[in-house]
Design an enzyme around this catalytic site. Structure first.
Site: not given
Ligand code: AMP
Length: 114
Positions: A30, A87, A93, A95, A100-102
């Site tokens: 991330d 999420n 949150g 975005s 995607h799995l954190h």
């Molecule tokens: P979410 O908030 O669950 O949608 O997680 C999206 C994640 O993607 C966030 O934690 C961001 O920091 C991460 N993110 C956004 N753009 C990039 C990127 N270009 N490379 C790696 N991570 C990213």
């Protein structure tokens, strides 16, 4: 999808810090880490989010969790523990509209999350 950030990362059109790659999934760091280890595991195919999952996705979901297990092992988190997060929707949150799995770990975490 050409306008999806994570599809572009999977395709190699946007740079990322690779952790793991397979025919079905891709794992990368991330860009704004919330923990010492913060890796995102994504399917190569475009799936919007966890609310869009159907029984057709059982194989890809299994592979995502197996990738997360491998990430945890590579990052020496298997024994100490880690957090897996999907999420869904605006109040979470979320975005980026590509599943995607954190994988978060490397420090003690509070529960419930803020
Ligand atoms: P979410 O908030 O669950 O949608 O997680 C999206 C994640 O993607 C966030 O934690 C961001 O920091 C991460 N993110 C956004 N753009 C990039 C990127 N270009 N490379 C790696 N991570 C990213």
């Amino acid at each position: 999808m050409s306008d999806c950030l994570f599809c572009r990362i999977v395709a190699g059109d946007v740079p990322s810090s690779e952790v793991l790659s397979s025919a079905t999934t891709y794992a990368f760091r991330d860009v704004n880490p919330g923990a010492p280890t913060h890796v995102l595991v994504v399917p190569r195919e475009h799936i919007v989010d966890a609310a869009a999952i159907t029984s057709d996705h059982r194989n890809v979901l299994t592979e995502m969790f197996q990738a997360a297990q491998q990430v945890a092992a590579l990052e020496h988190l298997s024994e100490r523990g880690y957090r897996l997060v999907f999420n869904v929707g605006p109040e979470s949150g979320n975005s980026v509209p590509h599943l995607h799995l954190h994988v978060l770990g490397g420090r003690p975490m509070s529960w419930p999350p803020g």
